[in-house]
Write a protein that holds these residues in place. Sequence first.
Motif, PDB file in Angstrom:
ATOM      1  N   ASP A   1       0.815  -1.222   0.000  1.00  0.00           N
ATOM      2  CA  ASP A   1       0.000   0.000   0.000  1.00  0.00           C
ATOM      3  C   ASP A   1       0.849   1.273   0.000  1.00  0.00           C
ATOM      4  OD1 ASP A   1       0.954  -0.404   2.543  1.00  0.00           O
ATOM      5  OD2 ASP A   1      -0.923   0.095   3.566  1.00  0.00           O
TER       6      ASP A   1
ATOM      7  N   THR B   1      -3.223  14.912   0.411  1.00  0.00           N
ATOM      8  CA  THR B   1      -3.830  13.814  -0.341  1.00  0.00           C
ATOM      9  C   THR B   1      -3.982  14.211  -1.804  1.00  0.00           C
ATOM     10  OG1 THR B   1      -5.044  13.090   1.628  1.00  0.00           O
ATOM     11  CG2 THR B   1      -5.823  12.270  -0.494  1.00  0.00           C
TER      12      THR B   1
ATOM     13  N   MET C   1      -3.055   9.194  -3.578  1.00  0.00           N
ATOM     14  CA  MET C   1      -1.823   9.128  -2.797  1.00  0.00           C
ATOM     15  C   MET C   1      -1.911  10.067  -1.606  1.00  0.00           C
ATOM     16  SD  MET C   1      -1.120   8.810  -6.220  1.00  0.00           S
ATOM     17  CE  MET C   1      -0.358  10.334  -6.756  1.00  0.00           C
ATOM     18  N   ALA C   2      -1.213   9.708  -0.541  1.00  0.00           N
ATOM     19  CA  ALA C   2      -1.105  10.575   0.634  1.00  0.00           C
ATOM     20  C   ALA C   2       0.360  10.676   1.022  1.00  0.00           C
ATOM     21  CB  ALA C   2      -1.930  10.039   1.795  1.00  0.00           C
TER      22      ALA C   2
ATOM     23  N   ILE D   1       1.549   6.790   0.651  1.00  0.00           N
ATOM     24  CA  ILE D   1       0.545   5.736   0.590  1.00  0.00           C
ATOM     25  C   ILE D   1      -0.121   5.807  -0.780  1.00  0.00           C
ATOM     26  CG2 ILE D   1      -1.536   4.767   1.649  1.00  0.00           C
ATOM     27  CD1 ILE D   1      -0.763   6.186   4.223  1.00  0.00           C
TER      28      ILE D   1
ATOM     29  N   ALA E   1      -3.257   4.135  -3.239  1.00  0.00           N
ATOM     30  CA  ALA E   1      -4.488   3.349  -3.173  1.00  0.00           C
ATOM     31  C   ALA E   1      -5.340   3.591  -4.415  1.00  0.00           C
ATOM     32  CB  ALA E   1      -5.288   3.710  -1.917  1.00  0.00           C
TER      33      ALA E   1
ATOM     34  N   LEU F   1      -6.712   4.741   1.819  1.00  0.00           N
ATOM     35  CA  LEU F   1      -5.671   5.567   2.438  1.00  0.00           C
ATOM     36  C   LEU F   1      -5.867   5.622   3.948  1.00  0.00           C
ATOM     37  CD1 LEU F   1      -5.642   8.614  -0.041  1.00  0.00           C
ATOM     38  CD2 LEU F   1      -4.069   6.671  -0.018  1.00  0.00           C
TER      39      LEU F   1
ATOM     40  N   SER G   1      -4.866   2.287   5.814  1.00  0.00           N
ATOM     41  CA  SER G   1      -3.481   1.849   5.688  1.00  0.00           C
ATOM     42  C   SER G   1      -2.784   1.856   7.048  1.00  0.00           C
ATOM     43  CB  SER G   1      -2.725   2.769   4.726  1.00  0.00           C
ATOM     44  OG  SER G   1      -1.329   2.514   4.774  1.00  0.00           O
TER      45      SER G   1
END
Length: 299
Positions: free
Chosen positions: A132, A198, A207-208, A257, A259, A265, A268
């Motif tokens: 992840d 984010t 994505m983060a 992260i 996803a 997210l 995770s």
Amino acid sequence: MKKIPFRQCIAAIMLVILSCSAQKSYKVASPGKTNEITFSLTKTGQPQYTLSSGKTKVLQPSLMGFEFDGIPKMADGFKVLSTEKNTVNTTWDQPWGEFKKIKDHHNELTIHLEETGGQKRKMDIIFRVFDDGVGFRYSFPKQPNMDKVKISNELTQFVFPADENVWWTPVHRENSYYESHYRKTAMSRTDTINTPATFEAKSGLFMALHEAALTDYASMTLLKGKGNTYTSELVPWADGTKVYAQVPFATPWRTVIVAKKPGDLVTSTLMLNLNEPSKITDTSWIEPSKYIGIWWGMH
């Protein structure tokens, strides 16, 4: 004896030169082959990495390094001394949190770097790749040519393939605090933003960007640069220095992260796995509970 045409000779020589000058890359994929990190050095010897998720390029070549007060920067002129790979697949108990059992399954790549000139200082970069996302950090081993350092800039980049949409809160604008209302704009309409940030990519991925294991180090914000680039912007002390450190030391993990759905997210556990293990060995006295109300009412 058959003569080789002049043009073919030149082409062959150029091919040899290019192959000799090409920089070697080092790759590590997550256990399920979902995400992959590629590390290499630029022509000037500066570290850089890319992040892919499946066939999608999440982050394009992004530079790495440091600038210091009073001593030369460590941003280029490196060579790779050696590399190490490791795999972890364990499960640990969390006495307080959303999940009792946390699975830690990742592949790790450590790059040992040394300067080719000057004082030949050393720096390690450690990547941990999960299904992840990814976490990476810098580590400065004990060495004769480094002792106490003052970091003026961390040069870690996050280079996106497009002008992605981002949910963000400001650092230098109105209402600059962590409880600010998040706003959604294109990256090009931001300047310096807080993490976590984010992103909704044009590829359909989410994505983060954030950090883990933040101890004795400045917190990270993201400075918007040219193109689709953010650079780590550390929060400074009053004198402008970002970090006072004593070698050996390691930085916090920079986390990304990845996803397919925004909700993934939130669930995770990547950052939990990158934080240091709890020093509390006896957790029998901890009784988890639920709380509904105003958070400062707990204090």
